[in-house]
Design a protein around this motif. Structure first.
Motif, short mmCIF file in Angstrom:
data_model
loop_
_atom_site.label_atom_id
_atom_site.label_comp_id
_atom_site.label_asym_id
_atom_site.label_seq_id
_atom_site.Cartn_x
_atom_site.Cartn_y
_atom_site.Cartn_z
N GLN A 81 0.82 -1.21 0.00
CA GLN A 81 0.00 0.00 0.00
C GLN A 81 0.86 1.26 0.00
OE1 GLN A 81 -2.54 -0.67 3.39
NE2 GLN A 81 -4.06 -1.81 2.19
N ALA A 82 1.99 1.22 0.71
CA ALA A 82 2.88 2.39 0.72
C ALA A 82 3.47 2.62 -0.66
CB ALA A 82 4.00 2.18 1.75
N VAL A 83 3.87 1.54 -1.32
CA VAL A 83 4.43 1.68 -2.68
C VAL A 83 3.35 2.15 -3.64
CG1 VAL A 83 5.39 0.39 -4.63
CG2 VAL A 83 6.30 0.04 -2.33
N GLU A 84 2.14 1.59 -3.52
CA GLU A 84 1.04 2.03 -4.39
C GLU A 84 0.72 3.51 -4.18
OE1 GLU A 84 -2.34 -0.52 -3.80
OE2 GLU A 84 -1.44 -2.16 -4.95
N GLN A 85 0.75 3.94 -2.92
CA GLN A 85 0.49 5.35 -2.63
C GLN A 85 1.59 6.23 -3.22
OE1 GLN A 85 0.38 6.30 1.53
NE2 GLN A 85 -0.68 8.22 1.20
N GLN A 86 2.84 5.76 -3.12
CA GLN A 86 3.94 6.51 -3.68
C GLN A 86 3.82 6.57 -5.20
OE1 GLN A 86 7.76 4.84 -2.75
NE2 GLN A 86 8.84 6.75 -3.14
N LEU A 87 3.42 5.46 -5.82
CA LEU A 87 3.25 5.44 -7.28
C LEU A 87 2.07 6.30 -7.72
CD1 LEU A 87 3.97 1.69 -8.06
CD2 LEU A 87 5.40 3.65 -8.66
N THR A 88 1.00 6.31 -6.92
CA THR A 88 -0.16 7.13 -7.25
C THR A 88 0.18 8.62 -7.16
OG1 THR A 88 -1.61 5.40 -6.40
CG2 THR A 88 -2.57 7.57 -6.65
N ALA A 89 0.99 8.97 -6.16
CA ALA A 89 1.36 10.37 -5.96
C ALA A 89 2.46 10.82 -6.92
CB ALA A 89 1.82 10.59 -4.53
N SER A 90 3.09 9.86 -7.60
CA SER A 90 4.20 10.19 -8.50
C SER A 90 3.67 10.87 -9.75
CB SER A 90 4.96 8.91 -8.88
OG SER A 90 6.03 9.23 -9.73
N ASN A 91 4.11 12.10 -9.96
CA ASN A 91 3.71 12.86 -11.14
C ASN A 91 4.93 13.63 -11.64
OD1 ASN A 91 2.13 13.87 -13.14
ND2 ASN A 91 1.23 15.49 -11.89
N VAL A 92 6.01 12.88 -11.93
CA VAL A 92 7.26 13.49 -12.34
C VAL A 92 7.28 13.65 -13.85
CG1 VAL A 92 9.76 13.18 -12.40
CG2 VAL A 92 8.47 12.47 -10.38
N ARG A 93 7.54 14.87 -14.32
CA ARG A 93 7.75 15.15 -15.74
C ARG A 93 9.23 14.88 -15.97
NH1 ARG A 93 2.97 14.48 -16.51
NH2 ARG A 93 1.47 16.09 -16.01
N LEU A 94 9.53 13.74 -16.54
CA LEU A 94 10.89 13.22 -16.56
C LEU A 94 11.88 14.12 -17.31
CD1 LEU A 94 12.35 10.86 -15.38
CD2 LEU A 94 11.89 9.55 -17.43
N MET A 95 11.51 14.63 -18.46
CA MET A 95 12.43 15.45 -19.26
C MET A 95 12.86 16.71 -18.50
SD MET A 95 12.78 13.87 -22.22
CE MET A 95 12.95 14.89 -23.64
N SER A 96 11.90 17.46 -17.98
CA SER A 96 12.24 18.69 -17.26
C SER A 96 12.92 18.36 -15.93
CB SER A 96 10.99 19.54 -17.03
OG SER A 96 10.02 18.81 -16.30
N TYR A 97 12.54 17.25 -15.31
CA TYR A 97 13.16 16.82 -14.06
C TYR A 97 14.65 16.54 -14.28
CZ TYR A 97 14.05 13.87 -9.98
OH TYR A 97 14.56 13.32 -8.83
N ILE A 98 14.96 15.83 -15.35
CA ILE A 98 16.36 15.49 -15.65
C ILE A 98 17.15 16.74 -15.99
CG2 ILE A 98 17.84 14.32 -17.34
CD1 ILE A 98 15.78 12.02 -17.28
#
Length: 185
Positions: A81-98
């Motif tokens: 459930q913790a991993v699922e919550q972390q994946l649900t909250a993950s909203n990283v725009r990879l190109m700009s993040y990198i």
């Protein structure tokens, strides 16, 4: 009741007619028979008690096993459930993040190639990845960059890393794949 009294009286009369030696033999035999009967009764109770103890110990062992399994299941469920919550909250725009992490580490990314999103496992997790190429990069700066990428928000991981050292300039060329994961919506 009268028949029992009559049998006891007959036995007493027969016993009194015996000689001293015969009486001792009858008493010894009676004592031996009584001791044997008591031994059988005690042995039976002991076996019965041991059987109860053994079954109780087996049931207690099974109960402990169930409790252990329940605890490990609870922990696994909480972790999932913790991993699922972390994946649900993950909203990283990879190109700009990198690009942001590279700039903070003092690097420029000359070649960044996004890959198509891919479903993982049962298709509930989506992987977005980018292939990066760094030429003539300092090892310390690359290390700082990769460490910063993985320590950011969401689930971002460096999947692949290939290094080619350049001894003349004490730099290297690096190819890496960075991926982020999120739950399918």
């Amino acid at each position: 009741m009268d028949q029992i009294r009559e049998l006891l009286n007959n036995a007493r009369a027969a016993f009194e007619r015996l000689s001293n030696r015969e009486r001792q033999m009858v008493l010894a035999t009676g004592g031996a028979v009584l001791a044997f009967v008591l031994f059988l009764i005690l042995f039976s109770f002991s076996n019965s008690a041991n059987g109860y103890r053994k079954r109780t110990d087996q049931k207690l062992a099974k109960l402990r096993e169930v409790q252990t399994l329940a605890a490990s299941y609870r922990q696994a469920t909480e972790a999932r459930q913790a991993v699922e919550q972390q994946l649900t909250a993950s909203n990283v725009r990879l190109m700009s993040y990198i690009e942001d992490k590279a700039t903070r580490s003092g690097l420029t990314v000359p070649n960044m190639t996004p890959k198509n999103d891919v479903g993982i496992g049962d298709g509930q997790i989506i992987e977005s990845s980018v292939e990066l190429t760094f030429t003539d990069v300092d090892l310390r700066k690359l290390h700082t960059f990769l460490q910063d990428v993985e320590s950011g928000p969401g689930v971002v991981k460096v999947k692949n890393l290939r290094l080619e050292p350049r001894a003349a300039s004490e730099t290297l060329t690096a190819w890496t794949t960075v991926a982020t994961y999120r739950m399918k919506q």
